[in-house]
Design a protein around this motif. Structure first.
Motif, PDB file in Angstrom:
ATOM      1  N   LYS A  64      44.535 118.835  73.687  1.00 26.98           N
ATOM      2  CA  LYS A  64      43.646 118.376  74.134  1.00 26.98           C
ATOM      3  C   LYS A  64      42.670 119.823  74.161  1.00 26.98           C
ATOM      4  O   LYS A  64      41.725 120.183  75.102  1.00 26.98           O
ATOM      5  CB  LYS A  64      42.982 117.738  75.198  1.00 26.98           C
ATOM      6  N   ALA A  65      42.312 120.536  73.182  1.00 28.96           N
ATOM      7  CA  ALA A  65      41.702 122.055  73.434  1.00 28.96           C
ATOM      8  C   ALA A  65      40.005 122.179  73.356  1.00 28.96           C
ATOM      9  O   ALA A  65      39.465 120.683  72.987  1.00 28.96           O
ATOM     10  CB  ALA A  65      41.853 122.519  72.128  1.00 28.96           C
ATOM     11  N   GLY A  66      39.244 122.343  74.326  1.00 27.51           N
ATOM     12  CA  GLY A  66      38.193 122.682  74.181  1.00 27.51           C
ATOM     13  C   GLY A  66      37.476 122.986  75.647  1.00 27.51           C
ATOM     14  O   GLY A  66      38.165 122.581  76.529  1.00 27.51           O
ATOM     15  N   ALA A  67      36.164 123.954  75.157  1.00 27.89           N
ATOM     16  CA  ALA A  67      35.643 124.258  76.832  1.00 27.89           C
ATOM     17  C   ALA A  67      36.635 124.994  78.083  1.00 27.89           C
ATOM     18  O   ALA A  67      36.506 124.961  78.651  1.00 27.89           O
ATOM     19  CB  ALA A  67      35.594 123.073  77.381  1.00 27.89           C
ATOM     20  N   SER A  68      37.313 125.654  76.906  1.00 27.51           N
ATOM     21  CA  SER A  68      38.489 126.449  78.073  1.00 27.51           C
ATOM     22  C   SER A  68      39.291 125.572  78.855  1.00 27.51           C
ATOM     23  O   SER A  68      40.184 126.024  79.918  1.00 27.51           O
ATOM     24  CB  SER A  68      37.574 128.248  78.937  1.00 27.51           C
ATOM     25  N   GLY A  69      39.289 124.670  78.184  1.00 22.18           N
ATOM     26  CA  GLY A  69      40.583 123.328  79.335  1.00 22.18           C
ATOM     27  C   GLY A  69      39.674 122.618  79.475  1.00 22.18           C
ATOM     28  O   GLY A  69      40.732 120.723  79.912  1.00 22.18           O
ATOM     29  N   HIS A  70      38.743 122.292  79.624  1.00 23.74           N
ATOM     30  CA  HIS A  70      38.058 121.316  80.845  1.00 23.74           C
ATOM     31  C   HIS A  70      37.494 120.082  80.010  1.00 23.74           C
ATOM     32  O   HIS A  70      37.449 118.914  80.750  1.00 23.74           O
ATOM     33  CB  HIS A  70      36.353 122.363  80.935  1.00 23.74           C
ATOM     34  N   ILE A  71      37.920 120.052  78.665  1.00 26.51           N
ATOM     35  CA  ILE A  71      37.656 118.619  77.614  1.00 26.51           C
ATOM     36  C   ILE A  71      39.000 117.805  77.957  1.00 26.51           C
ATOM     37  O   ILE A  71      39.182 117.054  78.421  1.00 26.51           O
ATOM     38  CB  ILE A  71      37.552 118.693  76.694  1.00 26.51           C
ATOM     39  N   ILE A  91      43.670 129.930  85.484  1.00 29.10           N
ATOM     40  CA  ILE A  91      42.819 129.653  86.476  1.00 29.10           C
ATOM     41  C   ILE A  91      41.728 129.484  86.051  1.00 29.10           C
ATOM     42  O   ILE A  91      40.729 128.416  86.621  1.00 29.10           O
ATOM     43  CB  ILE A  91      42.884 131.201  86.187  1.00 29.10           C
ATOM     44  N   GLY A  92      41.378 129.047  84.848  1.00 28.10           N
ATOM     45  CA  GLY A  92      39.659 128.603  84.287  1.00 28.10           C
ATOM     46  C   GLY A  92      39.318 127.653  85.101  1.00 28.10           C
ATOM     47  O   GLY A  92      38.086 127.321  84.918  1.00 28.10           O
ATOM     48  N   ILE A  93      40.726 126.113  84.862  1.00 21.96           N
ATOM     49  CA  ILE A  93      40.114 125.142  84.653  1.00 21.96           C
ATOM     50  C   ILE A  93      40.737 125.354  86.648  1.00 21.96           C
ATOM     51  O   ILE A  93      39.582 124.646  87.071  1.00 21.96           O
ATOM     52  CB  ILE A  93      41.080 124.622  84.892  1.00 21.96           C
ATOM     53  N   HIS A  94      41.403 125.937  87.617  1.00 20.04           N
ATOM     54  CA  HIS A  94      40.997 125.975  88.857  1.00 20.04           C
ATOM     55  C   HIS A  94      40.586 126.541  89.664  1.00 20.04           C
ATOM     56  O   HIS A  94      39.968 126.456  90.409  1.00 20.04           O
ATOM     57  CB  HIS A  94      42.962 125.766  89.308  1.00 20.04           C
ATOM     58  N   ALA A  95      40.364 127.828  88.929  1.00 17.51           N
ATOM     59  CA  ALA A  95      39.708 128.675  90.133  1.00 17.51           C
ATOM     60  C   ALA A  95      38.500 129.946  89.468  1.00 17.51           C
ATOM     61  O   ALA A  95      37.341 130.822  90.132  1.00 17.51           O
ATOM     62  CB  ALA A  95      40.075 129.836  90.328  1.00 17.51           C
ATOM     63  N   ALA A  96      38.188 128.901  88.255  1.00 15.82           N
ATOM     64  CA  ALA A  96      36.917 130.354  87.224  1.00 15.82           C
ATOM     65  C   ALA A  96      36.361 129.827  86.885  1.00 15.82           C
ATOM     66  O   ALA A  96      35.512 129.305  85.842  1.00 15.82           O
ATOM     67  CB  ALA A  96      37.743 131.209  86.232  1.00 15.82           C
ATOM     68  N   TYR A  97      35.933 127.780  87.600  1.00 15.33           N
ATOM     69  CA  TYR A  97      35.145 127.395  86.775  1.00 15.33           C
ATOM     70  C   TYR A  97      33.713 127.357  86.980  1.00 15.33           C
ATOM     71  O   TYR A  97      32.813 126.771  86.201  1.00 15.33           O
ATOM     72  CB  TYR A  97      35.349 125.479  87.014  1.00 15.33           C
ATOM     73  N   ALA A  98      33.655 128.387  87.952  1.00 12.06           N
ATOM     74  CA  ALA A  98      31.761 128.231  87.645  1.00 12.06           C
ATOM     75  C   ALA A  98      31.249 129.003  87.253  1.00 12.06           C
ATOM     76  O   ALA A  98      29.914 128.655  86.845  1.00 12.06           O
ATOM     77  CB  ALA A  98      32.302 129.292  88.866  1.00 12.06           C
ATOM     78  N   SER A  99      32.268 129.406  85.900  1.00 13.99           N
ATOM     79  CA  SER A  99      31.350 130.544  84.857  1.00 13.99           C
ATOM     80  C   SER A  99      31.217 128.811  83.852  1.00 13.99           C
ATOM     81  O   SER A  99      29.355 129.317  83.153  1.00 13.99           O
ATOM     82  CB  SER A  99      32.372 130.991  84.460  1.00 13.99           C
ATOM     83  N   TYR A 100      31.103 127.988  83.876  1.00 17.15           N
ATOM     84  CA  TYR A 100      30.638 127.138  83.904  1.00 17.15           C
ATOM     85  C   TYR A 100      29.424 126.744  84.655  1.00 17.15           C
ATOM     86  O   TYR A 100      30.121 125.711  86.002  1.00 17.15           O
ATOM     87  CB  TYR A 100      31.268 125.582  83.105  1.00 17.15           C
ATOM     88  N   ARG A 101      28.417 126.151  84.367  1.00 13.70           N
ATOM     89  CA  ARG A 101      27.529 125.897  85.242  1.00 13.70           C
ATOM     90  C   ARG A 101      27.019 124.147  85.194  1.00 13.70           C
ATOM     91  O   ARG A 101      25.999 123.327  85.503  1.00 13.70           O
ATOM     92  CB  ARG A 101      26.370 126.100  85.546  1.00 13.70           C
ATOM     93  N   LYS A 102      27.420 123.573  83.708  1.00 10.96           N
ATOM     94  CA  LYS A 102      27.187 122.053  83.670  1.00 10.96           C
ATOM     95  C   LYS A 102      28.056 121.076  82.543  1.00 10.96           C
ATOM     96  O   LYS A 102      28.535 120.758  82.043  1.00 10.96           O
ATOM     97  CB  LYS A 102      26.068 122.254  82.356  1.00 10.96           C
TER      98      LYS A 102
END
Length: 319
Positions: A64-71, A91-102
């Motif tokens: 289920k790809a999209g939004a760097s794993g967040h979908i 990392i993107g889901i658990h530790a670097a999600y602050a790069s997405y603010r919405k």
């Protein structure tokens, strides 16, 4: 004593002992929130088959790809809390999600770790026909021509993006980021020359190194990798002090009761420590971790601090 205390707590948590022992009672969805052929997908499929054998139920890997794993991660967060929907995280889901603010969900509040599956250094890759024969060649051109070199990633905020952003900060160079919906399609474009470099996961890059389609210039860890003993570290090759690794998890909705999460973690740990799975992990250049949910959560907290500093310093705002 600990086991007795755990058993005694089960009815209080609304999870009868029989239900925990019977899990799973139907096929389990393992959501890989990236395109096929990347290391998250590879790891998900490595553990899915032996877990299915151990559980006596299918473990169905869904990309289920999209939004760097967040979908895909959001789909897991919204799934019933019965343990039958799990995800493979990064990392993107658990530790670097602050790069997405919405984001439409809160990863820290709505997801919980089952375990950290594995970790590995990344490898700096260029096409076989690239003029960069060494990491020093690449670094010199990047410094002389800011923004000229395009690099691919598995998406904004992905581990590949973050380890490359850290490299840019520590080296003072500026590259052009080209995000994809996973490593697989990015690697295809790298081989074809549409992008010039990737700080790719060793596991998904190794097959292309072995085939001669891609050339390794350096590895991102603190020391050289056994699978690539002649390839220097980034620190050795020109950026002192640089070191970064990627890591992958199994995670669950926050609503899954702790005793069931612990049972799943123990089952995953048994799979990861089996000789057959260890051999496949070695082939992909990754090291099993298989830690407890509590240890994984503590690691998430420390990694979030680390990568938030990179996000702030690099001014990475992705929405």
């Amino acid at each position: 004593m600990r086991r007795r205390a755990l058993i005694a707590s089960l009815p209080l948590l609304g999870l009868p002992l029989a239900r925990a022992q019977a899990f799973p009672t139907k096929p389990v969805r393992l959501v890989v929130p990236f395109a096929p052929a990347g290391i998250a997908d590879i790891l998900g499929r490595i553990v899915a088959e032996p877990l299915a054998q151990a559980w006596g139920q299918q473990v169905v890997v869904e990309n289920k790809a999209g939004a760097s794993g967040h979908i895909g991660a959001q789909q897991v967060a919204q799934a019933p809390g019965d343990g039958h929907t799990l995800g493979v995280g990064t990392i993107g889901i658990h530790a670097a999600y602050a790069s997405y603010r919405k984001l439409a969900y809160n990863p820290a509040a709505e997801l919980q770790p089952v375990t950290i599956l594995a970790e590995a250094a990344n490898v700096v890759l260029v096409p076989a026909g690239s003029p960069y024969k060494t990491f020093a060649d690449f670094l010199a051109d990047a410094r002389a021509n800011p923004g000229k070199i395009a690099y691919g990633s598995a998406g904004p905020g992905s581990s590949i993006h973050m380890v490359t952003a850290l490299f840019e900060l520590m080296s003072g160079v500026r590259l052009t980021h080209v995000p994809y919906k996973g490593s697989g399609p990015a690697l295809i474009d790298l081989i074809g020359g549409q992008i010039q470099v990737m700080f790719e996961n060793i596991g998904s890059g190794m097959v292309h190194i072995q085939s001669g389609k891609l050339r390794p210039l350096a590895v991102t860890g603190a020391k050289r990798e056994p699978t690539l003993p002649d390839v220097p570290t980034v620190a050795e090759a020109g950026v002192p002090g640089y070191a970064a690794t990627s890591w992958w998890t199994v995670f669950a909705p926050r609503s899954v009761p702790a005793p069931l999460v612990e049972k799943i973690q123990q089952d995953v740990r048994r799979v990861l420590t089996s000789a057959a799975v260890q051999a496949r992990l070695d082939q992909n250049g990754v090291r099993a971790v298989a830690n407890s949910p509590g240890d994984a959560a503590a690691f998430f907290a420390s990694e979030t601090i680390k990568w938030n500093r990179v996000i702030e310093a690099a001014k990475l705002q992705l929405d």
